[in-house]
Design a protein around this motif. Structure first.
Motif, PDB file in Angstrom:
ATOM      1  N   ARG A  51       0.864  -1.187   0.000  1.00  0.00           N
ATOM      2  CA  ARG A  51       0.000   0.000   0.000  1.00  0.00           C
ATOM      3  C   ARG A  51       0.897   1.232   0.000  1.00  0.00           C
ATOM      4  NH1 ARG A  51      -5.230  -0.528   0.490  1.00  0.00           N
ATOM      5  NH2 ARG A  51      -6.064  -2.635   0.856  1.00  0.00           N
ATOM      6  N   THR A  52       1.247   1.688  -1.170  1.00  0.00           N
ATOM      7  CA  THR A  52       2.203   2.790  -1.306  1.00  0.00           C
ATOM      8  C   THR A  52       1.581   4.144  -1.005  1.00  0.00           C
ATOM      9  OG1 THR A  52       1.691   2.923  -3.683  1.00  0.00           O
ATOM     10  CG2 THR A  52       3.547   1.533  -3.027  1.00  0.00           C
ATOM     11  N   GLY A  53       0.262   4.226  -0.942  1.00  0.00           N
ATOM     12  CA  GLY A  53      -0.401   5.501  -0.699  1.00  0.00           C
ATOM     13  C   GLY A  53      -0.734   6.206  -1.997  1.00  0.00           C
ATOM     14  N   THR A  54      -1.803   6.968  -1.988  1.00  0.00           N
ATOM     15  CA  THR A  54      -2.175   7.747  -3.172  1.00  0.00           C
ATOM     16  C   THR A  54      -1.258   8.968  -3.288  1.00  0.00           C
ATOM     17  OG1 THR A  54      -3.749   9.076  -1.895  1.00  0.00           O
ATOM     18  CG2 THR A  54      -4.578   7.038  -2.894  1.00  0.00           C
ATOM     19  N   THR A  61      -0.220  17.997  -1.908  1.00  0.00           N
ATOM     20  CA  THR A  61      -0.320  19.259  -2.639  1.00  0.00           C
ATOM     21  C   THR A  61      -1.607  19.292  -3.459  1.00  0.00           C
ATOM     22  OG1 THR A  61       0.906  18.356  -4.518  1.00  0.00           O
ATOM     23  CG2 THR A  61       2.193  19.416  -2.771  1.00  0.00           C
ATOM     24  N   LEU A  62      -1.928  20.479  -3.975  1.00  0.00           N
ATOM     25  CA  LEU A  62      -3.129  20.612  -4.803  1.00  0.00           C
ATOM     26  C   LEU A  62      -3.046  19.748  -6.065  1.00  0.00           C
ATOM     27  CD1 LEU A  62      -5.834  21.883  -5.532  1.00  0.00           C
ATOM     28  CD2 LEU A  62      -4.582  23.860  -6.464  1.00  0.00           C
ATOM     29  N   PRO A  63      -1.928  19.776  -6.823  1.00  0.00           N
ATOM     30  CA  PRO A  63      -1.865  18.884  -7.992  1.00  0.00           C
ATOM     31  C   PRO A  63      -2.016  17.403  -7.627  1.00  0.00           C
ATOM     32  CG  PRO A  63      -0.149  20.548  -8.123  1.00  0.00           C
ATOM     33  CD  PRO A  63      -0.739  20.648  -6.751  1.00  0.00           C
ATOM     34  N   ALA A  64      -1.395  16.989  -6.515  1.00  0.00           N
ATOM     35  CA  ALA A  64      -1.507  15.595  -6.089  1.00  0.00           C
ATOM     36  C   ALA A  64      -2.946  15.252  -5.728  1.00  0.00           C
ATOM     37  CB  ALA A  64      -0.589  15.332  -4.893  1.00  0.00           C
ATOM     38  N   MET A  65      -3.649  16.200  -5.104  1.00  0.00           N
ATOM     39  CA  MET A  65      -5.051  15.968  -4.752  1.00  0.00           C
ATOM     40  C   MET A  65      -5.911  15.822  -6.001  1.00  0.00           C
ATOM     41  SD  MET A  65      -7.686  18.418  -2.664  1.00  0.00           S
ATOM     42  CE  MET A  65      -7.932  19.442  -4.130  1.00  0.00           C
ATOM     43  N   PRO A  76     -11.635   3.578  -9.183  1.00  0.00           N
ATOM     44  CA  PRO A  76     -11.781   3.517  -7.720  1.00  0.00           C
ATOM     45  C   PRO A  76     -11.133   2.282  -7.087  1.00  0.00           C
ATOM     46  CG  PRO A  76     -13.887   3.076  -8.825  1.00  0.00           C
ATOM     47  CD  PRO A  76     -12.951   3.573  -9.871  1.00  0.00           C
ATOM     48  N   LYS A  77     -11.237   1.123  -7.717  1.00  0.00           N
ATOM     49  CA  LYS A  77     -10.661  -0.090  -7.135  1.00  0.00           C
ATOM     50  C   LYS A  77      -9.142   0.010  -7.071  1.00  0.00           C
ATOM     51  CE  LYS A  77     -14.359  -3.303  -8.435  1.00  0.00           C
ATOM     52  NZ  LYS A  77     -14.696  -4.554  -9.174  1.00  0.00           N
ATOM     53  N   ARG A  78      -8.541   0.510  -8.149  1.00  0.00           N
ATOM     54  CA  ARG A  78      -7.088   0.659  -8.174  1.00  0.00           C
ATOM     55  C   ARG A  78      -6.634   1.658  -7.108  1.00  0.00           C
ATOM     56  NH1 ARG A  78      -4.988   2.489 -13.847  1.00  0.00           N
ATOM     57  NH2 ARG A  78      -6.374   0.728 -14.372  1.00  0.00           N
ATOM     58  N   THR A  79      -7.401   2.718  -6.938  1.00  0.00           N
ATOM     59  CA  THR A  79      -7.072   3.721  -5.917  1.00  0.00           C
ATOM     60  C   THR A  79      -7.153   3.117  -4.522  1.00  0.00           C
ATOM     61  OG1 THR A  79      -7.922   5.490  -7.318  1.00  0.00           O
ATOM     62  CG2 THR A  79      -7.693   5.968  -4.980  1.00  0.00           C
ATOM     63  N   LEU A  80      -8.190   2.337  -4.263  1.00  0.00           N
ATOM     64  CA  LEU A  80      -8.355   1.718  -2.949  1.00  0.00           C
ATOM     65  C   LEU A  80      -7.265   0.683  -2.673  1.00  0.00           C
ATOM     66  CD1 LEU A  80     -12.227   1.336  -2.991  1.00  0.00           C
ATOM     67  CD2 LEU A  80     -10.915   2.694  -1.356  1.00  0.00           C
ATOM     68  N   ASP A  81      -6.775   0.025  -3.707  1.00  0.00           N
ATOM     69  CA  ASP A  81      -5.731  -0.982  -3.513  1.00  0.00           C
ATOM     70  C   ASP A  81      -4.387  -0.361  -3.160  1.00  0.00           C
ATOM     71  OD1 ASP A  81      -7.518  -2.999  -3.994  1.00  0.00           O
ATOM     72  OD2 ASP A  81      -6.963  -3.283  -6.093  1.00  0.00           O
ATOM     73  N   THR A  82      -4.177   0.906  -3.533  1.00  0.00           N
ATOM     74  CA  THR A  82      -2.921   1.579  -3.190  1.00  0.00           C
ATOM     75  C   THR A  82      -3.068   2.457  -1.952  1.00  0.00           C
ATOM     76  OG1 THR A  82      -3.426   3.458  -4.651  1.00  0.00           O
ATOM     77  CG2 THR A  82      -2.199   1.629  -5.596  1.00  0.00           C
ATOM     78  N   ARG A  84      -3.239   3.812   1.641  1.00  0.00           N
ATOM     79  CA  ARG A  84      -2.667   3.356   2.902  1.00  0.00           C
ATOM     80  C   ARG A  84      -3.460   3.955   4.061  1.00  0.00           C
ATOM     81  NH1 ARG A  84       2.871   6.814   2.079  1.00  0.00           N
ATOM     82  NH2 ARG A  84       2.120   8.859   2.785  1.00  0.00           N
ATOM     83  N   VAL A  85      -3.296   3.396   5.228  1.00  0.00           N
ATOM     84  CA  VAL A  85      -4.029   3.873   6.394  1.00  0.00           C
ATOM     85  C   VAL A  85      -3.419   5.195   6.842  1.00  0.00           C
ATOM     86  CG1 VAL A  85      -4.766   3.368   8.740  1.00  0.00           C
ATOM     87  CG2 VAL A  85      -4.549   1.513   7.068  1.00  0.00           C
ATOM     88  N   GLY A  86      -4.191   6.231   6.805  1.00  0.00           N
ATOM     89  CA  GLY A  86      -3.733   7.568   7.168  1.00  0.00           C
ATOM     90  C   GLY A  86      -4.517   8.600   6.392  1.00  0.00           C
ATOM     91  N   PRO A  87      -5.545   9.215   7.005  1.00  0.00           N
ATOM     92  CA  PRO A  87      -6.403  10.150   6.273  1.00  0.00           C
ATOM     93  C   PRO A  87      -5.659  11.416   5.868  1.00  0.00           C
ATOM     94  CG  PRO A  87      -6.961  10.129   8.614  1.00  0.00           C
ATOM     95  CD  PRO A  87      -5.976   9.030   8.401  1.00  0.00           C
ATOM     96  N   PRO A  88      -5.797  11.854   4.609  1.00  0.00           N
ATOM     97  CA  PRO A  88      -5.153  13.096   4.171  1.00  0.00           C
ATOM     98  C   PRO A  88      -5.935  14.306   4.661  1.00  0.00           C
ATOM     99  CG  PRO A  88      -6.465  12.200   2.398  1.00  0.00           C
ATOM    100  CD  PRO A  88      -6.559  11.206   3.529  1.00  0.00           C
ATOM    101  N   ARG A  89      -5.320  15.459   4.590  1.00  0.00           N
ATOM    102  CA  ARG A  89      -6.003  16.704   4.947  1.00  0.00           C
ATOM    103  C   ARG A  89      -7.018  17.041   3.854  1.00  0.00           C
ATOM    104  NH1 ARG A  89      -3.361  19.505   9.000  1.00  0.00           N
ATOM    105  NH2 ARG A  89      -1.272  18.763   9.536  1.00  0.00           N
ATOM    106  N   ILE A  90      -8.205  17.461   4.270  1.00  0.00           N
ATOM    107  CA  ILE A  90      -9.248  17.729   3.284  1.00  0.00           C
ATOM    108  C   ILE A  90      -9.742  19.172   3.299  1.00  0.00           C
ATOM    109  CG2 ILE A  90     -10.061  15.357   3.224  1.00  0.00           C
ATOM    110  CD1 ILE A  90     -12.403  16.250   4.994  1.00  0.00           C
ATOM    111  N   GLY A  91      -9.063  20.042   4.040  1.00  0.00           N
ATOM    112  CA  GLY A  91      -9.510  21.429   4.115  1.00  0.00           C
ATOM    113  C   GLY A  91      -9.597  22.098   2.751  1.00  0.00           C
ATOM    114  N   LEU A  92      -8.544  21.961   1.935  1.00  0.00           N
ATOM    115  CA  LEU A  92      -8.528  22.584   0.616  1.00  0.00           C
ATOM    116  C   LEU A  92      -9.587  21.970  -0.286  1.00  0.00           C
ATOM    117  CD1 LEU A  92      -7.311  24.518  -1.436  1.00  0.00           C
ATOM    118  CD2 LEU A  92      -5.554  22.791  -1.940  1.00  0.00           C
TER     119      LEU A  92
END
Length: 272
Positions: A51-54, A61-65, A76-82, A84-92
């Motif tokens: 699980r390398t993380g999205t 960063t904004l481009p990464a988001m 969606p399935k491919r995204t969920l498979d990568t 990792r446990v750790g919620p990103p910041r969602i303020g932006l």
């Protein structure tokens, strides 16, 4: 701590115990070269480093988001498979989604203010800003006031969905702890951006219905009505997309492994 399907009677596991991500069997201490004793899935495939993380989790960063948003919506399935446990910041993300929604709400409020009100002695009166600039200024102020409120609503809906995953997961024997659940729903929250785009498509219709803006934006035309209809449909699709991603994540990540305890302590999950 939860009891997993393959853990054996009375045996409890915490959120750091290594599980087979396919069946939930405890594979802590087994050789990575061997298969899961329960389902035969290679143990190597369940190790946390897979699980390398999205991009959003890795860089924030904004481009990464935005890259992650496109990936979550398209694959969606491919995204969920990568993921990792750790919620990103969602303020932006919440701001980008809430701003057009707040602008639309402000425009609709101005439209309501302009409605004619019957007078007791007959006739009617209507309030008007008096100019396009006046209407624009009032809308901007209303939108600035409403944006934090819309952000709070979207954040609350996201949080409630995360708690729902935890509750449903515990009822079905999944290891769906809060950190994992919120990692999933925050990625699903990229669908709020679709709702924001939908709100933006309704704006031309809302502006063309306001008497002070009609000289600038023209009266309501058929194409504006069709665009508004498409915007409403897109907003509905965004909401349903959020729900579908969350519940797909519940099934896809129900036994997801997080990094070892030591690594988690060194790199705590980001919270917004």
């Amino acid at each position: 701590m939860n009891r997993m399907p393959g853990s054996g009677p009375g045996q409890l596991v915490d959120t750091h115990t290594l599980l087979c991500e396919r069946c939930g069997y405890i594979i802590e201490g087994l050789s990575p070269a061997s298969p899961c004793p329960e389902c035969g899935e290679p143990i190597e495939a369940s190790l946390p480093h897979h699980r390398t993380g999205t991009p959003w989790q890795r860089r924030g960063t904004l481009p990464a988001m935005l890259i992650t948003a496109l990936a979550a919506l398209g694959h969606p399935k491919r995204t969920l498979d990568t993921l990792r446990v750790g919620p990103p910041r969602i303020g932006l993300l919440l701001f980008l989604a809430a701003a057009p929604i707040a602008w639309l709400l402000a425009s609709l409020l101005l439209l309501i203010f302009e409605r004619e009100t019957p007078l007791p002695g007959g006739g009617a009166t209507a309030w008007s800003p008096g100019s396009v600039m006046g209407a624009m200024a009032i809308t901007v102020v209303l939108a600035l006031v409403l944006t934090p409120a819309v952000m709070l609503v979207l954040r609350t809906l996201t949080w409630i969905e995360g708690r729902g995953l935890v509750l449903f997961g515990s009822q079905n024997g999944f290891r769906m702890h809060p950190e994992l659940a919120h990692s999933i729903v925050r990625h699903g929250a990229v669908a709020w951006l679709v709702c924001g785009v939908g709100a933006a498509l309704v704006l031309p219709w809302a502006w063309s219905m306001q008497s002070d803006w009609q000289l600038t934006f023209g009266r309501a035309a058929a194409w504006k009505l069709w665009l508004a209809g498409a915007g409403v449909l897109l907003a509905i699709v965004g909401f349903l997309g959020f729900e579908c991603f969350a519940w797909l994540g519940l099934r896809r990540c129900r036994f997801a492994n997080r990094p070892p305890r030591e690594a988690s302590q060194q790199s705590p999950a980001a919270e917004s």
